[in-house]
Design a protein around this motif. Structure first.
Motif, PDB file in Angstrom:
ATOM      1  N   ALA A 104       0.830  -1.210   0.000  1.00  0.00           N
ATOM      2  CA  ALA A 104       0.000   0.000   0.000  1.00  0.00           C
ATOM      3  C   ALA A 104       0.862   1.257   0.000  1.00  0.00           C
ATOM      4  CB  ALA A 104      -0.937  -0.009   1.207  1.00  0.00           C
ATOM      5  N   ILE A 105       1.971   1.214   0.725  1.00  0.00           N
ATOM      6  CA  ILE A 105       2.899   2.349   0.724  1.00  0.00           C
ATOM      7  C   ILE A 105       3.375   2.642  -0.690  1.00  0.00           C
ATOM      8  CG2 ILE A 105       5.247   3.048   1.380  1.00  0.00           C
ATOM      9  CD1 ILE A 105       3.507   3.451   3.710  1.00  0.00           C
ATOM     10  N   ALA A 106       3.761   1.598  -1.405  1.00  0.00           N
ATOM     11  CA  ALA A 106       4.282   1.765  -2.765  1.00  0.00           C
ATOM     12  C   ALA A 106       3.224   2.321  -3.708  1.00  0.00           C
ATOM     13  CB  ALA A 106       4.820   0.429  -3.275  1.00  0.00           C
ATOM     14  N   GLU A 166      10.207  -3.609  -3.810  1.00  0.00           N
ATOM     15  CA  GLU A 166       9.870  -4.691  -4.743  1.00  0.00           C
ATOM     16  C   GLU A 166       8.604  -4.360  -5.522  1.00  0.00           C
ATOM     17  OE1 GLU A 166       9.572  -8.052  -2.202  1.00  0.00           O
ATOM     18  OE2 GLU A 166      11.739  -8.332  -2.010  1.00  0.00           O
ATOM     19  N   THR A 167       7.604  -3.796  -4.848  1.00  0.00           N
ATOM     20  CA  THR A 167       6.356  -3.425  -5.510  1.00  0.00           C
ATOM     21  C   THR A 167       6.587  -2.290  -6.491  1.00  0.00           C
ATOM     22  OG1 THR A 167       5.089  -4.112  -3.563  1.00  0.00           O
ATOM     23  CG2 THR A 167       3.975  -2.684  -5.133  1.00  0.00           C
ATOM     24  N   LEU A 168       7.390  -1.305  -6.096  1.00  0.00           N
ATOM     25  CA  LEU A 168       7.700  -0.200  -7.002  1.00  0.00           C
ATOM     26  C   LEU A 168       8.434  -0.695  -8.246  1.00  0.00           C
ATOM     27  CD1 LEU A 168       8.778   2.505  -4.403  1.00  0.00           C
ATOM     28  CD2 LEU A 168       6.773   2.600  -5.897  1.00  0.00           C
ATOM     29  N   ALA A 169       9.358  -1.649  -8.056  1.00  0.00           N
ATOM     30  CA  ALA A 169      10.074  -2.199  -9.200  1.00  0.00           C
ATOM     31  C   ALA A 169       9.129  -2.932 -10.149  1.00  0.00           C
ATOM     32  CB  ALA A 169      11.173  -3.141  -8.710  1.00  0.00           C
ATOM     33  N   GLU A 170       8.125  -3.596  -9.578  1.00  0.00           N
ATOM     34  CA  GLU A 170       7.156  -4.324 -10.398  1.00  0.00           C
ATOM     35  C   GLU A 170       6.219  -3.374 -11.141  1.00  0.00           C
ATOM     36  OE1 GLU A 170       3.628  -7.712  -9.828  1.00  0.00           O
ATOM     37  OE2 GLU A 170       4.740  -6.955  -8.099  1.00  0.00           O
ATOM     38  N   LEU A 171       5.828  -2.277 -10.483  1.00  0.00           N
ATOM     39  CA  LEU A 171       4.883  -1.342 -11.085  1.00  0.00           C
ATOM     40  C   LEU A 171       5.527  -0.426 -12.122  1.00  0.00           C
ATOM     41  CD1 LEU A 171       2.877  -0.365  -7.877  1.00  0.00           C
ATOM     42  CD2 LEU A 171       2.125  -1.877  -9.719  1.00  0.00           C
ATOM     43  N   LYS A 172       6.847  -0.200 -12.044  1.00  0.00           N
ATOM     44  CA  LYS A 172       7.590   0.616 -13.008  1.00  0.00           C
ATOM     45  C   LYS A 172       6.973   1.999 -13.219  1.00  0.00           C
ATOM     46  CE  LYS A 172       9.219  -3.432 -15.574  1.00  0.00           C
ATOM     47  NZ  LYS A 172       9.296  -4.104 -16.897  1.00  0.00           N
ATOM     48  N   PRO A 173       6.829   2.792 -12.150  1.00  0.00           N
ATOM     49  CA  PRO A 173       6.174   4.100 -12.307  1.00  0.00           C
ATOM     50  C   PRO A 173       6.951   5.076 -13.182  1.00  0.00           C
ATOM     51  CG  PRO A 173       7.181   3.913 -10.144  1.00  0.00           C
ATOM     52  CD  PRO A 173       7.262   2.558 -10.762  1.00  0.00           C
ATOM     53  N   TRP A 174       8.241   4.850 -13.398  1.00  0.00           N
ATOM     54  CA  TRP A 174       9.017   5.730 -14.263  1.00  0.00           C
ATOM     55  C   TRP A 174       8.497   5.693 -15.702  1.00  0.00           C
ATOM     56  CZ3 TRP A 174      10.839   1.529 -11.551  1.00  0.00           C
ATOM     57  CH2 TRP A 174      11.128   0.369 -12.284  1.00  0.00           C
ATOM     58  N   GLU A 175       7.774   4.631 -16.047  1.00  0.00           N
ATOM     59  CA  GLU A 175       7.211   4.523 -17.385  1.00  0.00           C
ATOM     60  C   GLU A 175       5.837   5.165 -17.493  1.00  0.00           C
ATOM     61  OE1 GLU A 175       7.126   0.421 -18.385  1.00  0.00           O
ATOM     62  OE2 GLU A 175       9.312   0.219 -18.592  1.00  0.00           O
ATOM     63  N   THR A 176       5.184   5.427 -16.372  1.00  0.00           N
ATOM     64  CA  THR A 176       3.818   5.951 -16.390  1.00  0.00           C
ATOM     65  C   THR A 176       3.707   7.358 -15.832  1.00  0.00           C
ATOM     66  OG1 THR A 176       3.409   4.825 -14.271  1.00  0.00           O
ATOM     67  CG2 THR A 176       2.772   3.656 -16.288  1.00  0.00           C
ATOM     68  N   THR A 177       4.281   7.602 -14.662  1.00  0.00           N
ATOM     69  CA  THR A 177       4.157   8.925 -14.035  1.00  0.00           C
ATOM     70  C   THR A 177       5.460   9.713 -14.061  1.00  0.00           C
ATOM     71  OG1 THR A 177       4.768   8.234 -11.789  1.00  0.00           O
ATOM     72  CG2 THR A 177       2.465   7.944 -12.449  1.00  0.00           C
ATOM     73  N   GLY A 178       6.565   9.043 -14.356  1.00  0.00           N
ATOM     74  CA  GLY A 178       7.863   9.704 -14.316  1.00  0.00           C
ATOM     75  C   GLY A 178       8.549   9.607 -12.970  1.00  0.00           C
ATOM     76  N   MET A 179       7.900   8.965 -11.998  1.00  0.00           N
ATOM     77  CA  MET A 179       8.523   8.775 -10.683  1.00  0.00           C
ATOM     78  C   MET A 179       9.772   7.905 -10.823  1.00  0.00           C
ATOM     79  SD  MET A 179       6.879   6.862  -7.376  1.00  0.00           S
ATOM     80  CE  MET A 179       7.868   6.395  -5.957  1.00  0.00           C
ATOM     81  N   GLN A 180      10.871   8.363 -10.256  1.00  0.00           N
ATOM     82  CA  GLN A 180      12.121   7.625 -10.299  1.00  0.00           C
ATOM     83  C   GLN A 180      12.239   6.698  -9.089  1.00  0.00           C
ATOM     84  OE1 GLN A 180      14.253   7.957 -13.111  1.00  0.00           O
ATOM     85  NE2 GLN A 180      12.332   8.959 -13.677  1.00  0.00           N
ATOM     86  N   VAL A 181      12.695   5.478  -9.324  1.00  0.00           N
ATOM     87  CA  VAL A 181      12.880   4.493  -8.266  1.00  0.00           C
ATOM     88  C   VAL A 181      14.313   3.981  -8.349  1.00  0.00           C
ATOM     89  CG1 VAL A 181      12.143   2.292  -7.281  1.00  0.00           C
ATOM     90  CG2 VAL A 181      10.458   3.817  -8.347  1.00  0.00           C
ATOM     91  N   VAL A 182      15.065   4.141  -7.267  1.00  0.00           N
ATOM     92  CA  VAL A 182      16.481   3.766  -7.262  1.00  0.00           C
ATOM     93  C   VAL A 182      16.755   2.886  -6.047  1.00  0.00           C
ATOM     94  CG1 VAL A 182      18.860   4.583  -7.135  1.00  0.00           C
ATOM     95  CG2 VAL A 182      17.157   5.900  -8.416  1.00  0.00           C
ATOM     96  N   GLN A 183      17.327   1.699  -6.291  1.00  0.00           N
ATOM     97  CA  GLN A 183      17.865   0.917  -5.179  1.00  0.00           C
ATOM     98  C   GLN A 183      19.289   1.386  -4.947  1.00  0.00           C
ATOM     99  OE1 GLN A 183      17.374  -3.387  -4.939  1.00  0.00           O
ATOM    100  NE2 GLN A 183      19.428  -3.570  -4.052  1.00  0.00           N
ATOM    101  N   ALA A 184      19.488   2.066  -3.830  1.00  0.00           N
ATOM    102  CA  ALA A 184      20.807   2.611  -3.503  1.00  0.00           C
ATOM    103  C   ALA A 184      21.718   1.505  -2.977  1.00  0.00           C
ATOM    104  CB  ALA A 184      20.661   3.717  -2.468  1.00  0.00           C
ATOM    105  N   GLU A 185      22.997   1.836  -2.849  1.00  0.00           N
ATOM    106  CA  GLU A 185      23.956   0.846  -2.366  1.00  0.00           C
ATOM    107  C   GLU A 185      23.916   0.670  -0.861  1.00  0.00           C
ATOM    108  OE1 GLU A 185      26.457   4.618  -3.274  1.00  0.00           O
ATOM    109  OE2 GLU A 185      24.578   3.679  -3.906  1.00  0.00           O
TER     110      GLU A 185
END
Length: 371
Positions: A25-27, A51-70
């Protein structure tokens, strides 16, 4: 001050009702509330967020960037950088990971940069266990970093509130230019419930960000002076002036943003004070206690900071005693005792090591400690 009834949040007309985990729900809510960027690092029990954000791929729909940092350190400074440009930036982690972020959080508080952090708590101290806990109450409400600062802390007790509090956290963070934390735990993060997701909110354009956030650094656009985001002041007088301004802001937040919920308090002789998943368990405990003829009600702080001090003080005036139920060794109980100021007995019950208490244990504690 605002009294919020959590139950009302689950009824939103004819919108679609879906079943999902609190972390999921957070994602979903982050995408829908116009978040510009999520920067995170996986850790149990909150890994489903990224994991949910990676599955939803919002960068392709809303432009939201999702980065797994080190690392968690990298995550918090990515949030700092994006938020310093006026963007809606957030991260999520669990207890030891949030501990690593404290330096960046205090930097953001000192520089008055808004950002959102989700803490799905697990047992400690140290690496501890991957099981649920509420042992980060002090870390969230007292501030784990250096200096005199406060973070706005929202404590959800349902999957619905996990979704609703993302937008609320951003709203409060930007309203007061202050970091905001959603303090959840492994129970709420992993449990599945029905939830109505918030409506889609368009991400702001760069022009809107510049207009709404004149304090932000946006790469020096035309006809605009360069803005420097920093918490550093080399002169003591200037640092004191900055601190005085921060304290005044915190007083305004305390006056205007207190949120809480009451259940069955009208005829109650005793009160249980609990937040998050402990409040869910307390609801069942109250049901069992009333079956035995014990008149007890629930007071649930929704904002842990600002804490509903005045409301608890007023509550204590006609009660025989208060039991604070929390999944730790006794942290929120200190704030309740300060609020009550000796007017009535205040006792605490909690389990440690990631063990979630049973409702019957809370009822037994109520009877043995206060009756």
């Amino acid at each position: 001050m605002e009294k919020v009834n959590d139950k009302s949040l689950a009824t939103k007309g004819t919108q679609e009702v879906v079943l999902m985990k609190g972390n999921e729900a957070i994602a979903h809510a982050a995408i829908r509330c116009g978040c510009d960027g999520y920067f995170g690092y996986p850790i149990t029990p909150q890994s489903e967020v990224i994991e949910t954000l990676a599955e939803l791929k919002p960068w392709e729909t809303t432009g939201m960037q999702v980065v797994q940092a080190e690392s968690e350190l990298a995550s918090i400074y990515m949030v700092y950088g994006a938020a310093g440009c006026g963007k809606r930036a957030m991260t999520s982690s669990s207890s030891p990971g949030i501990a690593l972020m404290q330096e960046g959080i205090t930097y953001m508080a000192g520089a008055e940069v808004p950002g959102v952090f989700v803490n799905v708590q697990r047992g400690g101290p140290g690496l501890g266990t991957i099981q649920p806990s509420q042992g980060d109450y002090f870390q969230a409400t007292r501030g784990g970093g250096n200096g005199d600062y406060n973070v706005i802390v929202l404590a959800p007790n349902s999957v619905q509130e996990m979704a609703d509090f993302v937008d609320l956290a951003f709203e409060l963070a930007f309203k007061y230019r202050n970091p905001a934390m959603i303090l959840s735990d492994g129970v709420i993060g992993q449990m599945m419930e029905k939830v109505v997701l918030p409506p889609m909110k368009p991400r702001r354009t760069d022009e809107e960000v510049i207009r709404e956030c004149p304090w932000a650094s946006t790469g020096k656009p035309k006809n605009r002076d360069r803005v420097v985001i920093t918490s550093l002041e080399l002169k003591p007088e200037a640092m004191e002036k900055r601190n005085i301004a921060l304290q005044e802001k915190y007083r305004k937040i305390q006056e205007n943003e207190v949120r809480y919920e009451e259940q069955q308090m009208d005829d109650a002789e005793y009160a249980i004070v609990a937040f998050g998943s402990a409040a869910r368990i307390a609801e069942k405990a109250i049901e069992l206690a009333r079956e035995e003829g014990i008149k007890v009600g629930l007071f649930r702080p929704i904002t842990l900071w600002p804490f509903p001090t005045k409301e608890i003080a007023a509550l204590a005036k006609n009660k025989k005693g208060i039991l604070v139920a929390e999944i730790n060794a006794g942290q929120m109980v200190q704030d309740v005792r300060l609020a009550v100021n000796g007017a009535v007995p205040v006792e605490q019950f909690g389990r440690l090591g990631g063990i979630v208490p049973e409702p019957e244990e809370i009822v037994n504690a109520l009877k043995t400690k206060l009756m």
